[in-house]
Design an enzyme around this catalytic site. Structure first.
Site, PDB file in Angstrom:
ATOM      1  N   ALA A  79       0.826  -1.214   0.000  1.00 35.74           N
ATOM      2  CA  ALA A  79       0.000   0.000   0.000  1.00 35.74           C
ATOM      3  C   ALA A  79       0.860   1.263   0.000  1.00 35.74           C
ATOM      4  O   ALA A  79       1.754   1.405  -0.824  1.00 35.74           O
ATOM      5  CB  ALA A  79      -0.956  -0.037   1.185  1.00 35.74           C
ATOM      6  N   SER A  80       0.616   2.162   0.950  1.00 29.99           N
ATOM      7  CA  SER A  80       1.263   3.480   0.921  1.00 29.99           C
ATOM      8  C   SER A  80       2.739   3.464   1.288  1.00 29.99           C
ATOM      9  O   SER A  80       3.417   4.492   1.164  1.00 29.99           O
ATOM     10  CB  SER A  80       0.520   4.451   1.836  1.00 29.99           C
ATOM     11  OG  SER A  80      -0.711   4.820   1.257  1.00 29.99           O
ATOM     12  N   VAL A  81       3.259   2.325   1.715  1.00 24.30           N
ATOM     13  CA  VAL A  81       4.715   2.199   1.842  1.00 24.30           C
ATOM     14  C   VAL A  81       5.351   2.452   0.475  1.00 24.30           C
ATOM     15  O   VAL A  81       6.514   2.866   0.371  1.00 24.30           O
ATOM     16  CB  VAL A  81       5.081   0.804   2.395  1.00 24.30           C
ATOM     17  CG1 VAL A  81       6.577   0.526   2.284  1.00 24.30           C
ATOM     18  CG2 VAL A  81       4.643   0.690   3.861  1.00 24.30           C
ATOM     19  N   SER A  82       4.560   2.251  -0.588  1.00 25.35           N
ATOM     20  CA  SER A  82       5.019   2.500  -1.965  1.00 25.35           C
ATOM     21  C   SER A  82       5.521   3.928  -2.160  1.00 25.35           C
ATOM     22  O   SER A  82       6.344   4.193  -3.050  1.00 25.35           O
ATOM     23  CB  SER A  82       3.874   2.246  -2.949  1.00 25.35           C
ATOM     24  OG  SER A  82       3.301   0.975  -2.777  1.00 25.35           O
ATOM     25  N   LYS A  83       5.015   4.857  -1.383  1.00 19.90           N
ATOM     26  CA  LYS A  83       5.365   6.272  -1.579  1.00 19.90           C
ATOM     27  C   LYS A  83       6.855   6.518  -1.421  1.00 19.90           C
ATOM     28  O   LYS A  83       7.433   7.367  -2.105  1.00 19.90           O
ATOM     29  CB  LYS A  83       4.550   7.157  -0.632  1.00 19.90           C
ATOM     30  CG  LYS A  83       3.059   7.207  -0.988  1.00 19.90           C
ATOM     31  CD  LYS A  83       2.265   8.054  -0.019  1.00 19.90           C
ATOM     32  CE  LYS A  83       0.819   8.217  -0.491  1.00 19.90           C
ATOM     33  NZ  LYS A  83       0.054   6.969  -0.523  1.00 19.90           N
TER      34      LYS A  83
END
Length: 463
Positions: free
Chosen positions: A74-78
């Site tokens: 999820a937002s760890v992708s950022k």
């Protein structure tokens, strides 16, 4: 002689062994038992080395979870998207402090202030983009990052660029499209060639076409249900599309700690880890009061968190193949942090089980009150102030109608749609639904009873 021997034994006998702190593996097995999650994947790094990488439990296909099990983060992708941008900044392909509109053809919005949004604003989440002013359903149906940018044309900003922090996925999907334009490569291909590849992250991608991932789980009053992730992050998403493994995350954490093979200079790394004056958020990383670098990721069937401790040199990534009202990944990460600092980790309670048990009881109570209200409808109708007394039973109906908006408000304006409410908050959704149906049933029964009570006996049909 006996006295001498006794004294010798006293002075030379080994001291009683101190109670050993739990090992990382023992702690994680305890975490599995106390949280009851079906699958958990964890990596711990220290000073350029992976010191622990393992999986626990099983996936939705019944296979054991290992350090090589692909999971959505999820937002760890950022943080990966920010790294891709910085590699192009160092090559002179992207300018951090110049407007995005000047570097990304086709980027326009129904707000003249958008022309002043810089790349740094996107990565620091200070662009003014907001879930409240972006047409989220339109962007989620985009078929490419280029199409995504086009679908932003009717949206507006919620504040002047650089004056307000607000977490919004649109920032990082715009950044991903900027990577495509600046590099001339699809975002996923660029990550593979310039980020994943150099680090040896061979099991990582931003599309399940490249790295297949099993269904995740949601919990319904204690029962784990396999669920497919609903559409929300398109392939190649810069905001939350990364699929990776614990083993690969170990290589990523080592690079982010400044060890191993560098992807960018230490100065660029420091820029990404530097908080803004508006919020302790860097570029894909939040900064805690104790200096810990952290970013969580929450999808509807997966959760994850990554963290780096500059103080100790340790790095952590915790990933689960499930999502519920309680996300244990952050608490497990804090336990690992305590363990590596020589402190005793705090206990992990069964919060999920407790929350869902309470909701289950509330659903049963609501259903019972609904049945009781229907049975007593005629007696109720004989009293005064009938119209005003109808209102309480309709309150749960109003709550159900406004449910997505209420959750959006509680989540600081993040967009919430009905499809999402059938995933991680499923027990809450069912409880609200049961209460609403009970209230509606009672209301209908009472209205019918009012008509019956008010109809003169002579007008009633005879059997």
């Amino acid at each position: 002689m006996k006295l001498l021997l006794a004294l010798t034994l006293i002075f030379w006998a080994p001291a009683p062994a101190a109670t050993p702190e739990p090992t990382i593996d023992a702690y994680l097995r305890q975490a599995m038992d106390s949280t009851g999650v079906p699958g958990l994947s964890v990596v711990v790094t220290h000073n350029g080395e992976i010191v622990h990488a393992a999986g626990y439990g099983h996936d939705a296909d019944g296979r054991p979870v290992t350090a090589d099990t692909p999971m959505r983060v999820a937002s760890v992708s950022k943080s990966f998207t920010a790294m891709a941008v910085m590699t192009l900044v160092e090559r002179g392909k992207i300018k951090l402090d110049e407007p995005v509109a000047a570097q990304l053809p086709g980027f326009t919005m129904a707000d003249p202030r958008a022309a002043r949004v810089t790349v740094r604003h996107l990565l620091n989440q200070t662009s003014g983009l907001s879930d409240r002013t972006v047409d989220i359903p339109a962007t989620e149906s985009a078929i490419s990052l280029a199409d995504y940018v086009t679908r932003l044309s009717g949206s507006r900003l919620t504040a002047d660029p650089g004056t307000h922090y607000e977490y919004c996925n649109a920032n990082y999907d715009l950044a991903a499209r900027l990577v495509e334009v600046a590099s001339g490569r699809p975002f996923g291909a660029y990550l593979r060639e310039r980020v994943f590849g150099p680090l040896g992250m061979t099991s990582s991608a931003v599309s399940d076409k490249d790295v297949p991932v099993a269904e995740g789980y949601n919990s319904l009053f204690g029962v784990w249900l396999p669920q497919r992730e609903p559409a929300g992050f398109l392939d190649d998403s810069g905001a939350g599309g990364v699929i990776t493994t614990a083993a690969d995350m170990g290589k990523w954490l080592i690079a982010q700690s400044g060890d191993g093979r560098p992807l960018v200079t230490r100065q660029s790394l420091a820029t990404m880890h530097q908080p803004t004056k508006l919020r302790p958020y860097g570029m894909g990383w939040g900064i805690e009061d104790n200096g810990l670098l952290v970013h969580s990721g929450n999808l509807f069937t997966y959760n994850a968190v990554e963290a780096i401790s500059p103080k100790t040199g340790y790095g952590f990534a915790v990933m689960t193949n499930n999502a519920t009202l309680y996300d244990p990944t952050y608490d497990i990460m804090l336990g690992l942090t305590a363990l590596t600092e020589g402190r005793t980790p705090e206990g992990l309670g069964g919060d999920r089980q407790l929350y869902e048990a309470v909701l289950g009881v509330l659903a049963l109570v609501a259903a019972g009150l609904g049945v009781l209200g229907v049975v007593r409808a005629r007696r109720w109708a004989a009293r005064r102030w009938i119209v005003l007394r109808l209102v309480p039973a309709l309150v749960p109906v109003a709550v159900l109608a406004a449910f997505p908006d209420l959750l959006s408000f509680l989540m600081n304006g993040r967009e919430v749609e009905w499809a999402q409410l059938t995933r991680f908050p499923l027990p809450l959704t069912i409880t609200v639904l049961v209460a609403a149906l009970a209230g509606l049933g009672v209301t209908i029964a009472r209205v019918l009873a009012i008509r019956s009570v008010r109809t003169p006996a002579a007008e009633r049909p005879r059997s």
